[in-house]
Design a protein around this motif. Structure first.
Motif, PDB file in Angstrom:
ATOM      1  N   PHE A 215       9.760  14.199   5.156  1.00  0.00           N
ATOM      2  CA  PHE A 215      10.114  13.298   4.047  1.00  0.00           C
ATOM      3  C   PHE A 215       9.531  11.927   4.380  1.00  0.00           C
ATOM      4  N   ILE A 216       8.736  11.386   3.463  1.00  0.00           N
ATOM      5  CA  ILE A 216       8.163  10.056   3.623  1.00  0.00           C
ATOM      6  C   ILE A 216       8.730   9.145   2.543  1.00  0.00           C
ATOM      7  N   LYS A 217       9.414   8.081   2.959  1.00  0.00           N
ATOM      8  CA  LYS A 217       9.840   7.038   2.022  1.00  0.00           C
ATOM      9  C   LYS A 217       8.856   5.880   2.165  1.00  0.00           C
ATOM     10  N   ASP A 242      -0.325  21.701   5.570  1.00  0.00           N
ATOM     11  CA  ASP A 242       0.028  23.114   5.468  1.00  0.00           C
ATOM     12  C   ASP A 242       1.508  23.358   5.224  1.00  0.00           C
ATOM     13  N   ARG A 243       2.280  22.300   5.026  1.00  0.00           N
ATOM     14  CA  ARG A 243       3.708  22.434   4.689  1.00  0.00           C
ATOM     15  C   ARG A 243       4.087  21.270   3.781  1.00  0.00           C
ATOM     16  N   PRO A 244       5.101  21.455   2.945  1.00  0.00           N
ATOM     17  CA  PRO A 244       5.463  20.394   2.002  1.00  0.00           C
ATOM     18  C   PRO A 244       6.109  19.201   2.701  1.00  0.00           C
ATOM     19  N   VAL A 299      13.292  13.141 -16.685  1.00  0.00           N
ATOM     20  CA  VAL A 299      14.302  13.721 -15.791  1.00  0.00           C
ATOM     21  C   VAL A 299      14.337  15.242 -16.001  1.00  0.00           C
ATOM     22  N   PRO A 300      13.566  16.026 -15.225  1.00  0.00           N
ATOM     23  CA  PRO A 300      12.578  15.568 -14.249  1.00  0.00           C
ATOM     24  C   PRO A 300      11.210  15.376 -14.886  1.00  0.00           C
ATOM     25  N   GLY A 301      10.270  14.911 -14.050  1.00  0.00           N
ATOM     26  CA  GLY A 301       8.877  14.808 -14.459  1.00  0.00           C
ATOM     27  C   GLY A 301       8.017  15.654 -13.549  1.00  0.00           C
ATOM     28  N   GLU A 302       6.719  15.614 -13.788  1.00  0.00           N
ATOM     29  CA  GLU A 302       5.778  16.357 -12.949  1.00  0.00           C
ATOM     30  C   GLU A 302       5.537  15.586 -11.662  1.00  0.00           C
ATOM     31  N   GLY A 303       5.773  16.236 -10.518  1.00  0.00           N
ATOM     32  CA  GLY A 303       5.645  15.554  -9.244  1.00  0.00           C
ATOM     33  C   GLY A 303       4.639  16.205  -8.329  1.00  0.00           C
ATOM     34  N   LEU A 304       4.614  15.748  -7.081  1.00  0.00           N
ATOM     35  CA  LEU A 304       3.721  16.289  -6.070  1.00  0.00           C
ATOM     36  C   LEU A 304       4.180  17.690  -5.682  1.00  0.00           C
TER      37      LEU A 304
END
Length: 624
Positions: A215-217, A242-244, A299-304
């Protein structure tokens, strides 16, 4: 269609919840498609948290919160800053950087990093608990690296980045005039149009991935610091791993739906407000922005690699620190219990990510039950068609308002020989004519006081006076700390005030001259009286409604149930109402009809509830 009604009311004496079995919310669920949920260290530790405190907190999250979907433990900012005298949020020269100008954990706080492995050991421990590890990072390049003019790592060669026959360094890529607005001595943007600038960002995020970060903030790249170029490049880097790795953006100051739409496909959550702390003003400020993003269908939208979610910020509940403090948790949340329930309910109805900010090691039972409430987590995870419901009305029922007045210290209504004539006089509270008064709110500063004798014809209009706080306190007779009011009449727009004071009494000669004791309103203390002694019998007029100070949200559950939330933003108790026919306007194809349940007296065509100051009520309509 018949509809049964169950009730969750955010008042301790009226807490009837629609419960699901514990653990059923997250079992077998792909949380990548749901609003992110976890714990963040900022609200309880600011930047001072140590490795020991972090891992102890992670163990508590794993034991008590993971089964409720809280899967991320996120280390907030300045994990690279040494905790020594002189170090604070925007101090310069206290950070630990490697030879390539990249931030690394401060070894005085993170001893496992002394070997040069960064957060690898911490991430390994977090993963062993079944959780995911997150960190906070700032925009671009640190001022400390810029001043040191460190070389840039080429991840393809493992050596200093070279181009056009020369080695590139920090001062070649840093944009000093684009420093972070809230940490100007901390970080600045890098020039992403330069290959060397992109090489530096690549070296940063490959290092985070090697550490095992999930997780990157990313801070100082959104809102007032919007940097679409850096966001786009970082998003592309994360997409190739190679991983989310969940991508979160901050801060949210001045964010609009139009701005957020530029993030389509780039991030998974993005702040839409400034920092939220434990004040009612902060909570209340989220209603408009939550409404706007829901209305924009984001809510929601298209994300990464999945969805994206407007983020209303962390939940500052339980045991906390202060913004910018150089100390850990040392105080309780300042929000009342009603205000905490309002916050948790709004965040859930708006489907905001839920990041608990309090010290989990000291979490109390009330806070724990609130952030794990199955109904709220069900709404947050699976509801749809979430929106503000505008067809709601409210009637203020504040203390000593809308109640029958049994005794009055100063004024009463007195009959004379002709019973059709009424005059206001002064008498003992024991006088039976002192009964029959009622008080009704007409707004924040005015109230209407009416008198009707019990045996009087109901079709006859009662005599009414009006009460308000004085605009001036120009006399020594005004008593400090007492509830002073003026009593006045209004005839053709001309106001006359009752001549009465808590200290000044009229003589018999003055009474005869001044009867019925009304004169032009002057604003001095001889036209002030003090009232009290009300009974607890409510007198509510359902036709007298106000629309200011109340809000409502509505959503549809995954089993077809309907959720309706009432919020009282007023400083007094308020009767909040909504018609079922209006709900049908926002729920196409639903013909709602309510019948009375066991524990809630439903009205045939509406829902209504008296809600405490800053409180909320949440209804679950189960359709059969």
């Amino acid at each position: 269609m018949k509809t049964t009604l169950s009730l969750f009311c955010c008042s301790l004496s009226l807490l009837f919840c629609f419960y699901l079995p514990r653990g059923s919310l997250s079992a077998g669920v792909d949380r990548c498609k749901l609003p992110p949920r976890g714990w963040n260290s900022y609200d309880s530790f600011c930047w001072t948290i140590s490795e020991d405190d972090f891992l102890k907190s992670a163990k508590v999250v794993a034991k008590y919160l993971k089964s409720h979907g809280y899967e991320y433990v996120v280390l907030d900012y300045l994990w690279y800053r040494r905790l020594v005298p002189g170090a604070y949020t925007d101090s310069l020269g206290f950070d630990v950087i490697d030879q390539w100008g990249r931030m690394v954990p401060a070894p005085d706080r993170w001893p496992s990093a002394k070997s040069g492995s960064g957060f690898a050991e911490v991430a390994k421990e977090v993963h062993s608990l079944g959780l995911k590890f997150g960190i906070h990072v700032m925009r671009g390049l640190s001022r400390q690296a810029f001043d040191a003019n460190t070389p840039i790592l080429d991840i393809n060669t493992g050596r200093a980045y070279e181009e056009s026959g020369r080695e590139w360094r920090a001062q070649d890529i840093g944009i000093k005039e684009r420093s972070c607005a809230w940490m100007p001595h901390g970080f600045m943007s890098v020039n992403t149009s330069l290959p060397a600038g992109r090489a530096f960002l690549s070296s940063l995020y490959h290092q985070y991935a090697e550490w095992g970060v999930d997780f990157i903030k990313h801070d100082c790249v959104f809102g007032d610091d919007f940097n679409l170029e850096e966001i786009t490049y970082v998003s592309g880097l994360l997409k190739k791993f190679d991983r989310p790795i969940l991508y979160s953006l901050s801060p949210g100051t001045s964010v609009t739906p139009t701005m957020a739409k530029e993030l389509k496909g780039l991030a998974n959550m993005y702040r839409v407000t400034g920092d939220d702390w434990d004040s009612w003003g902060d909570v209340a400020s989220h209603f408009d922005v939550a409404r706007d993003f829901a209305k924009a269908e984001m809510v929601p939208g298209e994300g990464l690699l999945g969805s994206s979610w407007p983020d209303l910020d962390m939940l500052p509940l339980g045991w906390l620190t202060d913004a910018g403090a150089n100390q850990g948790p040392h105080r309780q949340c300042n929000l009342t219990l009603d205000e905490q329930r309002t916050q948790m309910t709004l965040w859930s109805m708006a489907r905001s990510p839920l990041m608990f900010g309090g010290d989990v090691r000291q979490i109390d039972e009330t806070t724990y039950k609130l952030i794990t409430n199955p109904t709220l987590l069900e709404i947050n995870d699976y509801s749809s068609n979430n929106m503000e419901f505008p067809y709601v009305t409210g009637k203020i029922l504040g203390p000593a308002r809308n109640h029958l007045m049994r005794r009055s210290k100063i004024s009463m209504l007195k009959r004379v020989n002709n019973h059709h004539t009424r005059v206001v006089g002064v008498t003992s509270c024991k006088d039976p004519n002192a009964n029959g008064w009622s008080v009704e709110s007409l707004g924040q500063y005015h109230e209407q006081i009416c008198w009707r004798k019990e045996d009087e014809q109901l079709n006859r209009e009662p005599l009414c006076l009006y009460k308000r706080k004085p605009l001036l306190a120009s006399s020594e007779h005004v008593l400090y700390g007492q509830d002073n009011r003026r009593l006045f009449t209004s005839d053709n727009g001309v106001k006359s005030c009752l001549d009465a004071s808590p200290r000044h009494k009229l003589t018999s000669s003055e009474w005869k001259k001044k009867q019925p004791s009304f004169s032009t309103c002057r604003g001095d203390a001889n036209q002030v009286y003090i009232y009290h002694h009300f009974s607890s019998s409510p007198r509510i007029d359902p036709n007298d409604v106000r629309t200011s100070g109340v809000r409502s949200w509505i959503a549809t559950g995954r089993q077809g149930e309907i959720y309706v939330a009432f919020f009282n933003l007023n400083v007094e108790k308020t009767l909040i109402s909504a018609k079922l026919s209006d709900m049908a306007k926002v729920l196409p194809g639903r013909n709602l009809e309510v019948w009375s349940g066991q524990r809630y007296e439903a009205v045939a065509d509406s829902l209504e509830m008296v809600v405490d100051k800053h409180g909320c009520a949440l209804f679950t309509l189960n359709c059969s």
